[in-house]
Design a protein around this motif. Structure first.
Motif, PDB file in Angstrom:
ATOM      1  N   GLY A 131       0.819  -1.208   0.000  1.00 13.79           N
ATOM      2  CA  GLY A 131       0.000   0.000   0.000  1.00 13.79           C
ATOM      3  C   GLY A 131       0.855   1.261   0.000  1.00 13.79           C
ATOM      4  N   GLY A 132       0.159   2.393   0.141  1.00 14.20           N
ATOM      5  CA  GLY A 132       0.854   3.675   0.078  1.00 14.20           C
ATOM      6  C   GLY A 132       1.949   3.795   1.118  1.00 14.20           C
ATOM      7  N   VAL A 133       1.683   3.388   2.339  1.00 14.06           N
ATOM      8  CA  VAL A 133       2.706   3.429   3.381  1.00 14.06           C
ATOM      9  C   VAL A 133       3.664   2.255   3.203  1.00 14.06           C
ATOM     10  CG1 VAL A 133       3.120   3.420   5.872  1.00 14.06           C
ATOM     11  CG2 VAL A 133       1.096   4.572   4.954  1.00 14.06           C
ATOM     12  N   GLY A 134       3.116   1.112   2.815  1.00 15.91           N
ATOM     13  CA  GLY A 134       3.926  -0.103   2.703  1.00 15.91           C
ATOM     14  C   GLY A 134       5.097   0.029   1.734  1.00 15.91           C
ATOM     15  N   ALA A 163       0.431  -9.523   1.422  1.00 18.05           N
ATOM     16  CA  ALA A 163      -0.299  -9.011   0.248  1.00 18.05           C
ATOM     17  C   ALA A 163      -1.167 -10.142  -0.266  1.00 18.05           C
ATOM     18  CB  ALA A 163       0.688  -8.579  -0.838  1.00 18.05           C
ATOM     19  N   SER A 164      -1.993  -9.826  -1.257  1.00 12.80           N
ATOM     20  CA  SER A 164      -2.720 -10.893  -1.936  1.00 12.80           C
ATOM     21  C   SER A 164      -1.810 -11.472  -3.026  1.00 12.80           C
ATOM     22  CB  SER A 164      -4.033 -10.381  -2.512  1.00 12.80           C
ATOM     23  OG  SER A 164      -3.784  -9.292  -3.369  1.00 12.80           O
ATOM     24  N   GLN A 165      -2.160 -12.692  -3.459  1.00  6.19           N
ATOM     25  CA  GLN A 165      -1.309 -13.434  -4.394  1.00  6.19           C
ATOM     26  C   GLN A 165      -0.945 -12.612  -5.636  1.00  6.19           C
ATOM     27  OE1 GLN A 165      -0.973 -16.924  -3.402  1.00  6.19           O
ATOM     28  NE2 GLN A 165       0.787 -16.981  -4.809  1.00  6.19           N
ATOM     29  N   SER A 166      -1.923 -11.865  -6.138  1.00  8.79           N
ATOM     30  CA  SER A 166      -1.671 -11.136  -7.389  1.00  8.79           C
ATOM     31  C   SER A 166      -0.688  -9.983  -7.195  1.00  8.79           C
ATOM     32  CB  SER A 166      -2.993 -10.602  -7.953  1.00  8.79           C
ATOM     33  OG  SER A 166      -3.595  -9.751  -7.000  1.00  8.79           O
ATOM     34  N   THR A 167      -0.347  -9.692  -5.972  1.00 10.64           N
ATOM     35  CA  THR A 167       0.568  -8.578  -5.667  1.00 10.64           C
ATOM     36  C   THR A 167       1.994  -9.078  -5.434  1.00 10.64           C
ATOM     37  OG1 THR A 167      -1.328  -7.505  -4.608  1.00 10.64           O
ATOM     38  CG2 THR A 167       0.790  -6.552  -4.128  1.00 10.64           C
ATOM     39  N   PHE A 168       2.171 -10.397  -5.439  1.00 13.04           N
ATOM     40  CA  PHE A 168       3.470 -10.948  -5.033  1.00 13.04           C
ATOM     41  C   PHE A 168       4.631 -10.423  -5.891  1.00 13.04           C
ATOM     42  CE2 PHE A 168       2.454 -15.028  -2.406  1.00 13.04           C
ATOM     43  CZ  PHE A 168       1.660 -14.276  -1.567  1.00 13.04           C
ATOM     44  N   ALA A 178       0.881 -14.375   1.776  1.00 12.96           N
ATOM     45  CA  ALA A 178      -0.541 -14.018   1.686  1.00 12.96           C
ATOM     46  C   ALA A 178      -1.094 -13.691   3.063  1.00 12.96           C
ATOM     47  CB  ALA A 178      -1.331 -15.172   1.069  1.00 12.96           C
ATOM     48  N   TYR A 179      -1.852 -12.585   3.156  1.00 20.40           N
ATOM     49  CA  TYR A 179      -2.537 -12.300   4.414  1.00 20.40           C
ATOM     50  C   TYR A 179      -3.746 -13.227   4.547  1.00 20.40           C
ATOM     51  CZ  TYR A 179      -5.053  -9.004   1.231  1.00 20.40           C
ATOM     52  OH  TYR A 179      -5.740  -8.430   0.196  1.00 20.40           O
ATOM     53  N   GLY A 180      -4.364 -13.249   5.732  1.00 17.93           N
ATOM     54  CA  GLY A 180      -5.540 -14.092   5.961  1.00 17.93           C
ATOM     55  C   GLY A 180      -5.220 -15.301   6.818  1.00 17.93           C
ATOM     56  N   GLU A 182     -10.969   1.012  -2.525  1.00 21.83           N
ATOM     57  CA  GLU A 182     -11.059  -0.450  -2.629  1.00 21.83           C
ATOM     58  C   GLU A 182      -9.936  -1.124  -1.851  1.00 21.83           C
ATOM     59  OE1 GLU A 182     -11.151  -1.221  -6.842  1.00 21.83           O
ATOM     60  OE2 GLU A 182     -13.172  -0.365  -7.039  1.00 21.83           O
ATOM     61  N   ARG A 183      -8.876  -0.365  -1.559  1.00 18.85           N
ATOM     62  CA  ARG A 183      -7.763  -0.816  -0.717  1.00 18.85           C
ATOM     63  C   ARG A 183      -6.944  -1.926  -1.365  1.00 18.85           C
ATOM     64  NH1 ARG A 183      -7.833   0.697   4.470  1.00 18.85           N
ATOM     65  NH2 ARG A 183      -5.585   0.527   4.128  1.00 18.85           N
ATOM     66  N   HIS A 184      -6.824  -1.890  -2.671  1.00 14.27           N
ATOM     67  CA  HIS A 184      -5.924  -2.836  -3.335  1.00 14.27           C
ATOM     68  C   HIS A 184      -4.954  -2.115  -4.266  1.00 14.27           C
ATOM     69  CE1 HIS A 184      -7.823  -6.305  -1.585  1.00 14.27           C
ATOM     70  NE2 HIS A 184      -9.008  -5.837  -1.951  1.00 14.27           N
ATOM     71  N   VAL A 185      -4.660  -0.878  -3.932  1.00 19.05           N
ATOM     72  CA  VAL A 185      -3.728  -0.096  -4.749  1.00 19.05           C
ATOM     73  C   VAL A 185      -2.296  -0.490  -4.394  1.00 19.05           C
ATOM     74  CG1 VAL A 185      -2.844   2.247  -5.068  1.00 19.05           C
ATOM     75  CG2 VAL A 185      -5.318   1.831  -5.043  1.00 19.05           C
ATOM     76  N   HIS A 186      -1.438  -0.492  -5.390  1.00 13.53           N
ATOM     77  CA  HIS A 186      -0.009  -0.747  -5.162  1.00 13.53           C
ATOM     78  C   HIS A 186       0.726   0.578  -5.254  1.00 13.53           C
ATOM     79  CE1 HIS A 186      -0.930  -4.937  -6.969  1.00 13.53           C
ATOM     80  NE2 HIS A 186      -1.374  -4.800  -5.745  1.00 13.53           N
TER      81      HIS A 186
HETATM   82  N1  LIG Z   1      -1.528   6.667  11.834  1.00 12.14           N
HETATM   83  C1  LIG Z   1      -1.136   7.373  10.784  1.00 12.14           C
HETATM   84  O1  LIG Z   1      -0.484   8.418  10.887  1.00 12.14           O
HETATM   85  C2  LIG Z   1      -1.466   6.836   9.442  1.00 12.14           C
HETATM   86  C3  LIG Z   1      -0.880   7.426   8.308  1.00 12.14           C
HETATM   87  C4  LIG Z   1      -1.138   6.872   7.071  1.00 12.14           C
HETATM   88  C5  LIG Z   1      -2.014   5.797   6.960  1.00 12.14           C
HETATM   89  N2  LIG Z   1      -2.597   5.311   8.083  1.00 12.14           N
HETATM   90  C6  LIG Z   1      -3.510   4.163   7.973  1.00 12.14           C
HETATM   91  O2  LIG Z   1      -2.713   3.058   7.592  1.00 12.14           O
HETATM   92  C7  LIG Z   1      -3.419   2.213   6.708  1.00 12.14           C
HETATM   93  C8  LIG Z   1      -2.613   2.018   5.440  1.00 12.14           C
HETATM   94  O3  LIG Z   1      -2.580   3.201   4.679  1.00 12.14           O
HETATM   95  P1  LIG Z   1      -2.135   3.099   3.156  1.00 12.14           P
HETATM   96  O4  LIG Z   1      -2.153   4.463   2.594  1.00 12.14           O
HETATM   97  O5  LIG Z   1      -0.896   2.269   3.035  1.00 12.14           O
HETATM   98  O6  LIG Z   1      -3.378   2.236   2.579  1.00 12.14           O
HETATM   99  P2  LIG Z   1      -3.594   1.646   1.133  1.00 12.14           P
HETATM  100  O7  LIG Z   1      -2.624   2.225   0.178  1.00 12.14           O
HETATM  101  O8  LIG Z   1      -5.031   1.807   0.818  1.00 12.14           O
HETATM  102  O9  LIG Z   1      -3.297   0.085   1.310  1.00 12.14           O
HETATM  103  C9  LIG Z   1      -3.573  -0.732   0.228  1.00 12.14           C
HETATM  104  C10 LIG Z   1      -2.885  -2.070   0.416  1.00 12.14           C
HETATM  105  O10 LIG Z   1      -3.535  -2.811   1.440  1.00 12.14           O
HETATM  106  C11 LIG Z   1      -3.411  -4.181   1.111  1.00 12.14           C
HETATM  107  N3  LIG Z   1      -4.481  -4.949   1.731  1.00 12.14           N
HETATM  108  C12 LIG Z   1      -5.790  -5.033   1.349  1.00 12.14           C
HETATM  109  N4  LIG Z   1      -6.462  -5.850   2.176  1.00 12.14           N
HETATM  110  C13 LIG Z   1      -5.567  -6.289   3.105  1.00 12.14           C
HETATM  111  C14 LIG Z   1      -5.648  -7.154   4.236  1.00 12.14           C
HETATM  112  N5  LIG Z   1      -6.803  -7.724   4.597  1.00 12.14           N
HETATM  113  N6  LIG Z   1      -4.523  -7.360   4.958  1.00 12.14           N
HETATM  114  C15 LIG Z   1      -3.352  -6.797   4.632  1.00 12.14           C
HETATM  115  N7  LIG Z   1      -3.202  -5.961   3.563  1.00 12.14           N
HETATM  116  C16 LIG Z   1      -4.306  -5.712   2.818  1.00 12.14           C
HETATM  117  C17 LIG Z   1      -3.511  -4.224  -0.375  1.00 12.14           C
HETATM  118  O11 LIG Z   1      -2.765  -5.343  -0.861  1.00 12.14           O
HETATM  119  P3  LIG Z   1      -3.437  -6.269  -2.010  1.00 12.14           P
HETATM  120  O12 LIG Z   1      -3.733  -5.343  -3.159  1.00 12.14           O
HETATM  121  O13 LIG Z   1      -2.408  -7.276  -2.328  1.00 12.14           O
HETATM  122  O14 LIG Z   1      -4.705  -6.835  -1.412  1.00 12.14           O
HETATM  123  C18 LIG Z   1      -2.945  -2.887  -0.848  1.00 12.14           C
HETATM  124  O15 LIG Z   1      -1.662  -2.979  -1.409  1.00 12.14           O
HETATM  125  C19 LIG Z   1      -4.782   2.864   6.536  1.00 12.14           C
HETATM  126  O16 LIG Z   1      -5.682   2.276   7.437  1.00 12.14           O
HETATM  127  C20 LIG Z   1      -4.552   4.303   6.895  1.00 12.14           C
HETATM  128  O17 LIG Z   1      -5.714   4.945   7.358  1.00 12.14           O
HETATM  129  C21 LIG Z   1      -2.347   5.771   9.310  1.00 12.14           C
END
Ligand SMILES: NC(=O)c1ccc[n+]([C@@H]2O[C@H](COP(=O)([O-])OP(=O)(O)OC[C@H]3O[C@@H](n4cnc5c(N)ncnc54)[C@H](OP(=O)(O)O)[C@@H]3O)[C@@H](O)[C@H]2O)c1
Length: 318
Positions: free
Chosen positions: A167-170, A188-193, A205-207, A307-311
């Motif tokens: 994800g964005g932080v990841g 991550a999900s399999q398609s993200t490997f 894989a998570y889950g 949708e929370r599946h952005v890379h």
């Molecule tokens: N505390 C703070 O200061 C702070 C700052 C920034 C963000 N945050 C929080 O941190 C979280 C992450 O932010 P982000 O910007 O990285 O979010 P994001 O970009 O929306 O994260 C998307 C990633 O989440 C993965 N994902 C989806 N379902 C998942 C699951 N069940 N288990 C594990 N991974 C899963 C997806 O992987 P796949 O596509 O492979 O499914 C995708 O790559 C959010 O909840 C955000 O609100 C907190």
């Protein structure tokens, strides 16, 4: 006139409206930035959909939308110091970023290099060689990734489990952890490997069954973990015997389970963004931008992001 995305009621992406608004101007002590790029974070659409969160952050209606931006200073108000017209800058301003202009009160002295201020407004100079699109992704995601790793004292030789690693932080956390000399396992999900492998992480894989899969990948054990999605990774790390003080989470609220460390972007070290921009310029960190959308398509951008599946990151361009 100028364009701004605003919302007047809470709800899904449909509440976001592109409006023609009078151009704002820099008052005393303020600077105006002509925004060219605004990166999205989950907090943006959490605030526009959840009144209880909006209230906590002091959002009142009608509200602008977005936090992270990059652009060029085009007006400097009387007495504002540290910036000049023409400076390329990036930063964060709550409820303002997805608009042609943001007006902010800069930290007294905008640092020569980038830095992360603890004031509500973040403003740093964009280093030559870093695009505005990339700069717009840094304030929240970059700072938060650095804080999440600092909270667990990540060091060379660690085997770290990162939840939500694509994800964005990841994407920042994985690469910062690699740079620190850690072995990185990312969920991550399999398609993200393949995407995660390219960043330098070993994907898992998570889950259900995560602990068993991680054990198989790291027979020598996991020594640290950060959960960038919720609590599954934190709980798995506890089950694997990682001490709570070596587990952080950014997405489980202030009191996460098992005594693990809650942290966030506000905890980032003053030099966190400097380290990231240095690494970007050195070619040791890349910022994957999954998609860009023009301002008029902000609803589509938010629909995709939510949708929370952005890379990597989604950026609105202006
Ligand atoms: N505390 C703070 O200061 C702070 C700052 C920034 C963000 N945050 C929080 O941190 C979280 C992450 O932010 P982000 O910007 O990285 O979010 P994001 O970009 O929306 O994260 C998307 C990633 O989440 C993965 N994902 C989806 N379902 C998942 C699951 N069940 N288990 C594990 N991974 C899963 C997806 O992987 P796949 O596509 O492979 O499914 C995708 O790559 C959010 O909840 C955000 O609100 C907190």
């Amino acid at each position: 006139m100028s364009r701004a995305v605003i919302y007047e009621t809470f709800g899904g992406p449909e509440v976001l409206q592109v409006r023609e608004v009078p151009q704002p101007h820099a008052g005393p002590g303020e600077v105006r930035v002509r925004v060219t790029a605004a990166a999205l974070n989950p907090m943006d659409w959490i605030l526009s959909s959840a009144p209880e969160w909006a209230e906590q952050f002091g959002i009142t209606m009608p509200s602008g939308f977005g936090h992270d931006f990059a652009g060029v200073v085009d007006e400097v108000g009387a007495g504002a110091t540290g910036c000049a017209v023409g400076d390329r800058v990036y930063g964060g301003a709550l409820g303002q970023a997805v608009a042609d202009f943001v007006v902010v009160t800069p930290p007294t002295q905008v640092p020569e290099g980038p830095s992360l201020s603890r004031t509500p407004v973040l403003l740093s100079r964009t280093p030559t060689g870093i695009s505005d699109e990339v700069a717009s992704t840094l304030a929240v995601a970059g700072g938060t990734a650095a804080a999440a790793l600092a909270a667990i004292g990540l060091r060379s030789g660690d085997t770290v489990l990162i939840g939500g690693a694509a994800g964005g932080v990841g994407v920042f956390a994985v690469q910062l952890a690699k740079l620190a000399g850690a072995h990185v396992i990312g969920t991550a999900s399999q398609s993200t490997f393949d995407f995660l492998r390219q960043l330098g992480a070993e994907p898992v894989a998570y889950g259900a069954g995560l602990a068993d899969r991680v054990r198989a990948l790291a027979p020598g054990g996991v020594t640290a973990a950060t959960d960038l999605f919720g609590t599954e990774t934190a709980e798995t790390a506890l089950a694997l015997g990682v001490p709570p003080e070596r587990i952080s989470t950014i997405a489980a609220g202030p009191n996460p389970p098992g005594g693990v460390r809650a942290t966030g972007g506000a905890d980032a070290a003053p030099d966190a963004l400097q380290r990231i921009t240095d690494a970007i310029l050195a070619g040791t960190i890349t910022v994957p931008i999954a998609a860009t959308f023009p301002l008029e398509q902000t609803r589509d951008a938010v629909t995709l992001a939510a949708e929370r599946h952005v890379h990597g990151k989604i950026v609105i361009t202006l």
